[in-house]
Write a protein that holds these residues in place. Structure first.
Motif, PDB file in Angstrom:
ATOM      1  N   ILE A  18       0.838  -1.204   0.000  1.00 29.74           N
ATOM      2  CA  ILE A  18       0.000   0.000   0.000  1.00 29.74           C
ATOM      3  C   ILE A  18       0.870   1.249   0.000  1.00 29.74           C
ATOM      4  CG2 ILE A  18      -1.593   1.376   1.427  1.00 29.74           C
ATOM      5  CD1 ILE A  18      -2.717  -1.405   2.385  1.00 29.74           C
ATOM      6  N   LEU A  19       1.878   1.268   0.840  1.00 32.58           N
ATOM      7  CA  LEU A  19       2.733   2.446   0.944  1.00 32.58           C
ATOM      8  C   LEU A  19       3.617   2.607  -0.287  1.00 32.58           C
ATOM      9  CD1 LEU A  19       3.719   2.309   4.722  1.00 32.58           C
ATOM     10  CD2 LEU A  19       2.083   3.829   3.597  1.00 32.58           C
ATOM     11  N   TYR A  20       4.016   1.485  -0.892  1.00 34.84           N
ATOM     12  CA  TYR A  20       4.789   1.613  -2.131  1.00 34.84           C
ATOM     13  C   TYR A  20       3.933   2.217  -3.234  1.00 34.84           C
ATOM     14  CZ  TYR A  20       7.280   0.651  -6.378  1.00 34.84           C
ATOM     15  OH  TYR A  20       7.893   0.801  -7.592  1.00 34.84           O
ATOM     16  N   SER A  21       2.682   1.766  -3.335  1.00 31.40           N
ATOM     17  CA  SER A  21       1.802   2.243  -4.403  1.00 31.40           C
ATOM     18  C   SER A  21       1.410   3.700  -4.214  1.00 31.40           C
ATOM     19  CB  SER A  21       0.539   1.372  -4.468  1.00 31.40           C
ATOM     20  OG  SER A  21       0.865   0.036  -4.761  1.00 31.40           O
ATOM     21  N   SER A  22       1.171   4.083  -2.956  1.00 31.47           N
ATOM     22  CA  SER A  22       0.669   5.433  -2.696  1.00 31.47           C
ATOM     23  C   SER A  22       1.757   6.423  -2.307  1.00 31.47           C
ATOM     24  CB  SER A  22      -0.378   5.383  -1.578  1.00 31.47           C
ATOM     25  OG  SER A  22       0.210   4.944  -0.360  1.00 31.47           O
ATOM     26  N   GLY A  23       2.920   5.923  -1.903  1.00 28.45           N
ATOM     27  CA  GLY A  23       3.976   6.799  -1.394  1.00 28.45           C
ATOM     28  C   GLY A  23       3.828   7.032   0.087  1.00 28.45           C
ATOM     29  N   SER A  24       2.640   7.435   0.513  1.00 30.60           N
ATOM     30  CA  SER A  24       2.339   7.615   1.930  1.00 30.60           C
ATOM     31  C   SER A  24       0.849   7.412   2.133  1.00 30.60           C
ATOM     32  CB  SER A  24       2.755   9.016   2.397  1.00 30.60           C
ATOM     33  OG  SER A  24       2.012  10.009   1.712  1.00 30.60           O
ATOM     34  N   SER A  25       0.456   7.152   3.382  1.00 30.15           N
ATOM     35  CA  SER A  25      -0.950   6.911   3.668  1.00 30.15           C
ATOM     36  C   SER A  25      -1.197   7.142   5.149  1.00 30.15           C
ATOM     37  CB  SER A  25      -1.340   5.479   3.282  1.00 30.15           C
ATOM     38  OG  SER A  25      -2.730   5.301   3.325  1.00 30.15           O
ATOM     39  N   SER A  26      -2.437   7.445   5.487  1.00 30.42           N
ATOM     40  CA  SER A  26      -2.790   7.645   6.895  1.00 30.42           C
ATOM     41  C   SER A  26      -3.059   6.296   7.560  1.00 30.42           C
ATOM     42  CB  SER A  26      -4.036   8.523   7.017  1.00 30.42           C
ATOM     43  OG  SER A  26      -5.184   7.833   6.554  1.00 30.42           O
ATOM     44  N   THR A  47       6.820  -2.043  13.879  1.00 29.27           N
ATOM     45  CA  THR A  47       7.591  -3.212  13.454  1.00 29.27           C
ATOM     46  C   THR A  47       8.274  -2.966  12.115  1.00 29.27           C
ATOM     47  OG1 THR A  47       6.104  -4.723  14.620  1.00 29.27           O
ATOM     48  CG2 THR A  47       7.445  -5.661  12.852  1.00 29.27           C
ATOM     49  N   LEU A  48       7.527  -2.432  11.151  1.00 28.04           N
ATOM     50  CA  LEU A  48       8.081  -2.189   9.819  1.00 28.04           C
ATOM     51  C   LEU A  48       9.158  -1.112   9.842  1.00 28.04           C
ATOM     52  CD1 LEU A  48       4.784  -2.381   7.739  1.00 28.04           C
ATOM     53  CD2 LEU A  48       6.714  -3.958   7.600  1.00 28.04           C
ATOM     54  N   GLU A  49       8.988  -0.106  10.680  1.00 30.57           N
ATOM     55  CA  GLU A  49      10.006   0.934  10.770  1.00 30.57           C
ATOM     56  C   GLU A  49      11.299   0.375  11.361  1.00 30.57           C
ATOM     57  OE1 GLU A  49       9.937   5.604  11.762  1.00 30.57           O
ATOM     58  OE2 GLU A  49       9.453   4.340  13.480  1.00 30.57           O
ATOM     59  N   SER A  50      11.187  -0.565  12.296  1.00 32.09           N
ATOM     60  CA  SER A  50      12.389  -1.151  12.911  1.00 32.09           C
ATOM     61  C   SER A  50      13.209  -1.955  11.915  1.00 32.09           C
ATOM     62  CB  SER A  50      11.994  -2.039  14.095  1.00 32.09           C
ATOM     63  OG  SER A  50      11.360  -3.233  13.659  1.00 32.09           O
ATOM     64  N   THR A  51      12.564  -2.440  10.848  1.00 36.91           N
ATOM     65  CA  THR A  51      13.283  -3.190   9.813  1.00 36.91           C
ATOM     66  C   THR A  51      13.753  -2.300   8.669  1.00 36.91           C
ATOM     67  OG1 THR A  51      11.292  -3.706   8.519  1.00 36.91           O
ATOM     68  CG2 THR A  51      11.844  -5.201  10.330  1.00 36.91           C
ATOM     69  N   GLY A  52      13.412  -1.020   8.728  1.00 36.89           N
ATOM     70  CA  GLY A  52      13.826  -0.100   7.677  1.00 36.89           C
ATOM     71  C   GLY A  52      12.913  -0.069   6.477  1.00 36.89           C
ATOM     72  N   ALA A  53      11.736  -0.720   6.583  1.00 37.08           N
ATOM     73  CA  ALA A  53      10.839  -0.802   5.429  1.00 37.08           C
ATOM     74  C   ALA A  53       9.992   0.449   5.242  1.00 37.08           C
ATOM     75  CB  ALA A  53       9.926  -2.020   5.557  1.00 37.08           C
ATOM     76  N   VAL A  54       9.613   1.101   6.365  1.00 36.61           N
ATOM     77  CA  VAL A  54       8.775   2.297   6.281  1.00 36.61           C
ATOM     78  C   VAL A  54       9.316   3.365   7.214  1.00 36.61           C
ATOM     79  CG1 VAL A  54       6.757   0.814   5.844  1.00 36.61           C
ATOM     80  CG2 VAL A  54       7.123   1.757   8.132  1.00 36.61           C
ATOM     81  N   THR A  55       8.843   4.570   6.997  1.00 36.43           N
ATOM     82  CA  THR A  55       9.135   5.689   7.898  1.00 36.43           C
ATOM     83  C   THR A  55       7.810   6.221   8.408  1.00 36.43           C
ATOM     84  OG1 THR A  55      11.133   6.285   6.671  1.00 36.43           O
ATOM     85  CG2 THR A  55      10.156   7.985   8.093  1.00 36.43           C
ATOM     86  N   ARG A  56       7.627   6.241   9.730  1.00 33.51           N
ATOM     87  CA  ARG A  56       6.373   6.746  10.282  1.00 33.51           C
ATOM     88  C   ARG A  56       6.332   8.271  10.191  1.00 33.51           C
ATOM     89  NH1 ARG A  56       5.519   4.814  16.108  1.00 33.51           N
ATOM     90  NH2 ARG A  56       7.803   4.927  16.182  1.00 33.51           N
ATOM     91  N   ARG A  58       3.490  11.817  11.003  1.00 34.88           N
ATOM     92  CA  ARG A  58       2.408  12.209  11.901  1.00 34.88           C
ATOM     93  C   ARG A  58       1.060  11.716  11.347  1.00 34.88           C
ATOM     94  NH1 ARG A  58       1.970  15.944  15.958  1.00 34.88           N
ATOM     95  NH2 ARG A  58      -0.115  16.824  16.326  1.00 34.88           N
ATOM     96  N   GLY A  59       0.470  10.753  12.026  1.00 35.74           N
ATOM     97  CA  GLY A  59      -0.825  10.228  11.616  1.00 35.74           C
ATOM     98  C   GLY A  59      -0.773   9.174  10.521  1.00 35.74           C
ATOM     99  N   GLY A  60       0.423   8.729  10.127  1.00 32.43           N
ATOM    100  CA  GLY A  60       0.504   7.742   9.048  1.00 32.43           C
ATOM    101  C   GLY A  60       1.921   7.239   8.845  1.00 32.43           C
ATOM    102  N   ALA A  61       2.273   6.925   7.592  1.00 27.50           N
ATOM    103  CA  ALA A  61       3.600   6.410   7.279  1.00 27.50           C
ATOM    104  C   ALA A  61       3.842   6.555   5.781  1.00 27.50           C
ATOM    105  CB  ALA A  61       3.729   4.945   7.696  1.00 27.50           C
ATOM    106  N   ARG A  62       5.109   6.422   5.397  1.00 29.18           N
ATOM    107  CA  ARG A  62       5.484   6.394   3.983  1.00 29.18           C
ATOM    108  C   ARG A  62       6.517   5.297   3.786  1.00 29.18           C
ATOM    109  NH1 ARG A  62      10.504   8.629   3.359  1.00 29.18           N
ATOM    110  NH2 ARG A  62      11.255  10.044   4.999  1.00 29.18           N
ATOM    111  N   ILE A  63       6.671   4.867   2.551  1.00 26.96           N
ATOM    112  CA  ILE A  63       7.665   3.845   2.259  1.00 26.96           C
ATOM    113  C   ILE A  63       9.058   4.438   2.450  1.00 26.96           C
ATOM    114  CG2 ILE A  63       7.851   4.304  -0.228  1.00 26.96           C
ATOM    115  CD1 ILE A  63       7.693   0.810   1.372  1.00 26.96           C
ATOM    116  N   ALA A  64       9.938   3.692   3.065  1.00 29.91           N
ATOM    117  CA  ALA A  64      11.305   4.177   3.273  1.00 29.91           C
ATOM    118  C   ALA A  64      12.046   4.217   1.946  1.00 29.91           C
ATOM    119  CB  ALA A  64      12.040   3.283   4.269  1.00 29.91           C
ATOM    120  N   ASP A  65      12.886   5.224   1.789  1.00 24.60           N
ATOM    121  CA  ASP A  65      13.639   5.361   0.539  1.00 24.60           C
ATOM    122  C   ASP A  65      14.442   4.107   0.229  1.00 24.60           C
ATOM    123  OD1 ASP A  65      12.635   7.909   0.286  1.00 24.60           O
ATOM    124  OD2 ASP A  65      14.415   8.881   1.151  1.00 24.60           O
ATOM    125  N   SER A  66      15.045   3.513   1.243  1.00 19.76           N
ATOM    126  CA  SER A  66      15.910   2.350   1.032  1.00 19.76           C
ATOM    127  C   SER A  66      15.134   1.094   0.665  1.00 19.76           C
ATOM    128  CB  SER A  66      16.733   2.069   2.295  1.00 19.76           C
ATOM    129  OG  SER A  66      15.866   1.801   3.394  1.00 19.76           O
TER     130      SER A  66
END
Length: 270
Positions: A18-26, A47-56, A58-66
């Motif tokens: 979802i975050l890859y497709s949208s870039g970011s989401s609430s 959990t996903l942020e701890s693995t480097g997959a996403v960046t949280r 305010r109120g949502g998250a986005r896919i991590a650049d890496s």
């Protein structure tokens, strides 16, 4: 909520997509999409942020650049996955111990690399795909060489003049090539100019050439021409290919091997 709740592992994968497709989401949008509560999604994002997959955020998250390369490749890999696996299994039957292979950066070719990992034999494998190299790098008896060049992040592949120059110094027993599209002019096409040039070089540097392509790639056209189909290029595809295209390939002298997606077995064209 959409459908039955997902198990955690599937939910984490769905959130990444979802975050890859949208870039970011609430958080609310993600919760609705995966059928989970906002509180559960918040824990998943930690959990996903701890693995480097996403960046949280305010109120949502986005896919991590890496994480972009990995998720992009996974997204394409899942398309027509059953067909890709059946095609790869048929291609695996053509391998012989101690031969030299070139595996390009196509996602169907990646399924062949996975077949090799599950049933290893002594091989010299060359590739321009980082994901393929990772799958084979610790397999006993397989020597893996990654050709250098410029990283094309969309495909996790190495391309460019350095890669092309290296190919001029090599010869392979067997090339396994994917395709972005096969157009009505009976030519292979790619979305990227550098990838197209490199694929053309691959075709010129192998004794045997096998195109691994599911039916969805036919009757499409992308920007950059790779090469024309020819009788010396074997084609393995799935039984979703319509009768019109089967006849065209036979008339060209490129009688394809058609594999059944239902059971993964290969069978000759009628």
């Amino acid at each position: 909520m959409n459908g039955a709740p997902l198990m955690k592992r599937d939910r984490l994968s769905a959130i990444r997509q979802i975050l890859y497709s949208s870039g970011s989401s609430s958080i609310e949008e993600i919760a609705e999409a995966v059928g989970a509560s906002p509180a559960t999604v918040r824990r998943d994002l930690v959990t996903l942020e701890s693995t480097g997959a996403v960046t949280r955020t305010r109120g949502g998250a986005r896919i991590a650049d890496s994480a972009g390369i990995e998720v992009a490749f996974q997204h394409r890999e899942q398309q027509n996955l059953a067909a890709k696996r059946a095609i790869a299994e048929a291609a695996f039957e053509k391998l012989a111990p101690h031969c030299s292979l070139f595996l390009d950066a196509g996602t169907t070719v990646l399924q062949l690399a996975r077949c090799i990992r599950l049933n290893p034999m002594p091989l010299s494998v060359f590739t321009n795909c980082l994901v393929t190299a990772q799958h084979l790098m610790d397999v006993a008896g397989i020597k893996v060489t990654v050709i250098g060049g410029v990283l094309r992040s969309e495909n996790a592949s190495m391309v460019g003049s350095l890669a092309e120059e290296l190919l001029e110094r090599l010869w392979f027993d067997h090339l396994f090539l994917g395709a972005g599209a096969i157009a009505d002019d009976l030519c292979i096409y790619s979305l990227d100019e550098a990838e197209a040039r490199l694929n053309e070089k691959m075709l010129a540097r192998a004794t045997l050439k096998t195109l691994l392509v599911d039916h969805s790639k036919f009757d499409r056209r992308l920007t950059y021409r790779v090469a024309a189909l020819a009788p010396e290029i074997e084609i393995i595809t799935d039984d979703g290919l319509d009768a019109f295209w089967r006849r065209r390939l036979v008339d060209l002298g490129c009688e394809p091997r058609i594999v059944s997606v239902s059971n993964g077995a290969g069978e000759g064209i009628e």
